[in-house]
Write an enzyme that holds these catalytic residues in place. Structure first.
Site, PDB file in Angstrom:
ATOM      1  N   ASN A 136     -24.515  -9.232  91.751  1.00  0.00           N
ATOM      2  CA  ASN A 136     -24.507  -8.243  90.670  1.00  0.00           C
ATOM      3  C   ASN A 136     -23.949  -8.924  89.426  1.00  0.00           C
ATOM      4  O   ASN A 136     -22.744  -9.085  89.287  1.00  0.00           O
ATOM      5  CB  ASN A 136     -23.632  -7.051  91.099  1.00  0.00           C
ATOM      6  CG  ASN A 136     -23.497  -5.997  90.009  1.00  0.00           C
ATOM      7  OD1 ASN A 136     -24.203  -6.042  89.001  1.00  0.00           O
ATOM      8  ND2 ASN A 136     -22.587  -5.064  90.210  1.00  0.00           N
ATOM      9  N   TRP A 137     -24.860  -9.332  88.554  1.00  0.00           N
ATOM     10  CA  TRP A 137     -24.422 -10.106  87.376  1.00  0.00           C
ATOM     11  C   TRP A 137     -23.701  -9.236  86.349  1.00  0.00           C
ATOM     12  O   TRP A 137     -23.074  -9.747  85.433  1.00  0.00           O
ATOM     13  CB  TRP A 137     -25.623 -10.766  86.693  1.00  0.00           C
ATOM     14  CG  TRP A 137     -26.346 -11.772  87.538  1.00  0.00           C
ATOM     15  CD1 TRP A 137     -25.947 -12.279  88.751  1.00  0.00           C
ATOM     16  CD2 TRP A 137     -27.601 -12.387  87.238  1.00  0.00           C
ATOM     17  NE1 TRP A 137     -26.885 -13.171  89.207  1.00  0.00           N
ATOM     18  CE2 TRP A 137     -27.912 -13.256  88.291  1.00  0.00           C
ATOM     19  CE3 TRP A 137     -28.493 -12.288  86.165  1.00  0.00           C
ATOM     20  CZ2 TRP A 137     -29.077 -14.019  88.315  1.00  0.00           C
ATOM     21  CZ3 TRP A 137     -29.654 -13.043  86.188  1.00  0.00           C
ATOM     22  CH2 TRP A 137     -29.938 -13.913  87.249  1.00  0.00           C
ATOM     23  N   LYS A 138     -23.860  -7.929  86.453  1.00  0.00           N
ATOM     24  CA  LYS A 138     -23.292  -6.992  85.459  1.00  0.00           C
ATOM     25  C   LYS A 138     -23.768  -7.387  84.055  1.00  0.00           C
ATOM     26  O   LYS A 138     -24.898  -7.855  83.912  1.00  0.00           O
ATOM     27  CB  LYS A 138     -21.763  -6.957  85.585  1.00  0.00           C
ATOM     28  CG  LYS A 138     -21.331  -6.686  87.035  1.00  0.00           C
ATOM     29  CD  LYS A 138     -19.872  -6.412  87.206  1.00  0.00           C
ATOM     30  CE  LYS A 138     -19.577  -6.182  88.688  1.00  0.00           C
ATOM     31  NZ  LYS A 138     -18.183  -5.817  88.955  1.00  0.00           N
TER      32      LYS A 138
ATOM     33  N   HIS B 109     -22.594   2.571  91.493  1.00  0.00           N
ATOM     34  CA  HIS B 109     -21.529   1.588  91.308  1.00  0.00           C
ATOM     35  C   HIS B 109     -20.335   2.266  90.622  1.00  0.00           C
ATOM     36  O   HIS B 109     -20.524   3.102  89.733  1.00  0.00           O
ATOM     37  CB  HIS B 109     -22.030   0.407  90.475  1.00  0.00           C
ATOM     38  CG  HIS B 109     -21.093  -0.752  90.516  1.00  0.00           C
ATOM     39  ND1 HIS B 109     -19.934  -0.789  89.782  1.00  0.00           N
ATOM     40  CD2 HIS B 109     -21.111  -1.903  91.237  1.00  0.00           C
ATOM     41  CE1 HIS B 109     -19.284  -1.915  90.044  1.00  0.00           C
ATOM     42  NE2 HIS B 109     -19.969  -2.598  90.924  1.00  0.00           N
TER      43      HIS B 109
ATOM     44  N   GLU C 117     -18.370   1.298  88.411  1.00  0.00           N
ATOM     45  CA  GLU C 117     -18.312   1.147  86.951  1.00  0.00           C
ATOM     46  C   GLU C 117     -19.223   2.166  86.264  1.00  0.00           C
ATOM     47  O   GLU C 117     -18.897   2.698  85.208  1.00  0.00           O
ATOM     48  CB  GLU C 117     -18.694  -0.297  86.565  1.00  0.00           C
ATOM     49  CG  GLU C 117     -17.579  -1.276  86.942  1.00  0.00           C
ATOM     50  CD  GLU C 117     -18.038  -2.696  87.208  1.00  0.00           C
ATOM     51  OE1 GLU C 117     -19.167  -3.062  86.837  1.00  0.00           O
ATOM     52  OE2 GLU C 117     -17.249  -3.454  87.816  1.00  0.00           O
TER      53      GLU C 117
ATOM     54  N   GLU D  34     -17.610  -0.572  98.493  1.00  0.00           N
ATOM     55  CA  GLU D  34     -16.879  -1.333  97.482  1.00  0.00           C
ATOM     56  C   GLU D  34     -15.571  -0.623  97.142  1.00  0.00           C
ATOM     57  O   GLU D  34     -15.563   0.269  96.279  1.00  0.00           O
ATOM     58  CB  GLU D  34     -17.724  -1.451  96.210  1.00  0.00           C
ATOM     59  CG  GLU D  34     -19.007  -2.226  96.387  1.00  0.00           C
ATOM     60  CD  GLU D  34     -19.416  -2.910  95.093  1.00  0.00           C
ATOM     61  OE1 GLU D  34     -19.621  -4.125  95.119  1.00  0.00           O
ATOM     62  OE2 GLU D  34     -19.484  -2.237  94.055  1.00  0.00           O
TER      63      GLU D  34
ATOM     64  N   GLY E  20     -13.369  -7.022  91.080  1.00  0.00           N
ATOM     65  CA  GLY E  20     -12.960  -7.818  89.925  1.00  0.00           C
ATOM     66  C   GLY E  20     -11.461  -8.038  89.824  1.00  0.00           C
ATOM     67  O   GLY E  20     -10.955  -8.479  88.790  1.00  0.00           O
TER      68      GLY E  20
ATOM     69  N   SER F 103     -14.447  -8.629  95.141  1.00  0.00           N
ATOM     70  CA  SER F 103     -13.839  -9.962  95.199  1.00  0.00           C
ATOM     71  C   SER F 103     -14.273 -10.755  96.434  1.00  0.00           C
ATOM     72  O   SER F 103     -13.484 -11.504  97.010  1.00  0.00           O
ATOM     73  CB  SER F 103     -12.319  -9.877  95.108  1.00  0.00           C
ATOM     74  OG  SER F 103     -11.940  -9.258  93.892  1.00  0.00           O
TER      75      SER F 103
ATOM     76  N   GLY G 192     -18.337 -11.458  90.356  1.00  0.00           N
ATOM     77  CA  GLY G 192     -17.928 -12.720  89.732  1.00  0.00           C
ATOM     78  C   GLY G 192     -18.526 -13.973  90.371  1.00  0.00           C
ATOM     79  O   GLY G 192     -19.033 -14.861  89.669  1.00  0.00           O
TER      80      GLY G 192
HETATM   81  P1  PGA Z   1     -16.571  -8.596  92.150  1.00  0.00           P
HETATM   82  O1  PGA Z   1     -17.583  -7.375  91.852  1.00  0.00           O
HETATM   83  O2  PGA Z   1     -17.205  -9.435  93.231  1.00  0.00           O
HETATM   84  O3  PGA Z   1     -16.451  -9.322  90.852  1.00  0.00           O
HETATM   85  O4  PGA Z   1     -15.282  -7.993  92.623  1.00  0.00           O
HETATM   86  C1  PGA Z   1     -18.259  -6.722  92.895  1.00  0.00           C
HETATM   87  C2  PGA Z   1     -19.082  -5.581  92.348  1.00  0.00           C
HETATM   88  O5  PGA Z   1     -18.638  -4.895  91.414  1.00  0.00           O
HETATM   89  O6  PGA Z   1     -20.192  -5.328  92.827  1.00  0.00           O
END
Ligand code: PGA
Length: 268
Positions: free
Chosen positions: A25-27, A113, A115, A185, A191, A231, A253
């Site tokens: 997931n590059w966001k 997600h 976010e 998640e 993150g 993470s 990340g």
């Molecule tokens: P992260 O993000 O690996 O940077 O913790 C995971 C995600 O939000 O899908």
């Protein structure tokens, strides 16, 4: 050498019906050029993958068509969008529909997600509409669920995740649910560098799988892929993916660095 059923030399594979998935997931990261070289580097490595393993790039909208054309000759690589609109088409300036994504060959879409829920006010009711659009357009939703630190500290994460699923995924038919991937998640791990321990991940994944068995049926419980996000990185992917109910990862990340993503892909 005699191979055990479901075990291919050099790989571990618990359940041949279930797909083992690593989704990056590059966001909102990377320039077009950086994204292009990232995908080239990963594909060029040509790492061996078992038949039920697949890799997904969840790229930002403007890059999807390019990434889609790069992966099109690699049968185990796919693209995902990071969002889609609740409707099919119309006067919704700035929005992108599941139908549009499907028309350029995108296979998956991340929905729910944390976010999107937190910063864009996506409620379960909105997510149901997005899930419906995605399914009607032939996309496969990667549906995210997971609790906050506060909820984990209170020990009510199972109830919280149950509610998230009851309000969304569990409103669909078994045939529709069979086209989904569930991503657990925990928000406190996204993150932050804090990862759920393998035990915490396994417990929640087994709990979700059991809910799926009860809500739908036993075979869907066996077949549905439940991936872990938060993470996940080269240093912990092997331990997490070693859990019997963890079928891969949704990687933020660490999906932005080719070597890290490749190492995670080889962590089954
Ligand atoms: P992260 O993000 O690996 O940077 O913790 C995971 C995600 O939000 O899908």
């Amino acid at each position: 050498m005699v191979l055990l059923p479901g075990v291919v030399q050099g790989f571990k594979n618990r359940n041949l019906m279930r797909k083992m998935i690593v989704a990056g997931n590059w966001k909102m990261n990377l320039s077009f050029q950086q994204a292009n070289s990232l995908v080239h580097d990963i594909l060029r490595a040509d790492i061996p993958m078992q038949t039920n393993h697949l890799a997904i790039f969840a790229a930002p909208f403007p890059y999807l068509q390019n990434v889609q054309s790069l992966v099109s000759s690699h049968s185990q690589f796919f693209t995902a969008a990071q969002n889609c609109h609740t409707g099919k088409s119309g006067a919704f300036t700035g929005e992108v529909s599941a139908f549009m994504l499907q028309s350029i060959g995108v296979e998956y879409v991340i929905l729910g997600h944390s976010e999107r829920r937190e910063y864009f006010g996506e409620t379960s009711a909105i997510l149901v509409q997005k899930l419906r659009q995605a399914l009607e357009s032939g996309l496969r939703p990667i549906f995210c669920c997971g609790e906050t630190r506060l909820i984990r500290d209170a020990g009510t994460q199972n109830e919280y995740v149950t509610k998230q699923l009851e309000e969304t995924v569990f409103l669909f038919s078994p045939e529709q649910a069979a086209r989904m991937v569930i991503a657990y998640e925990p928000i406190w791990a996204i993150g932050t560098g804090l990862t759920a321990s393998a035990g915490q991940a396994q417990d929640m994944h087994a709990f979700i799988r059991n809910l799926i068995r009860k809500r739908f049926n036993a075979s869907l419980g066996e077949e549905l892929s439940i991936i872990y996000g938060g993470s996940c990185k080269p240093g912990n992917a092997r331990e997490l993916f070693g859990c019997p109910d963890v079928d891969g990862g949704l990687i933020g990340g660490s999906s932005l660095v080719a070597d890290d993503f490749l190492q995670i892909l080889q962590s089954f």
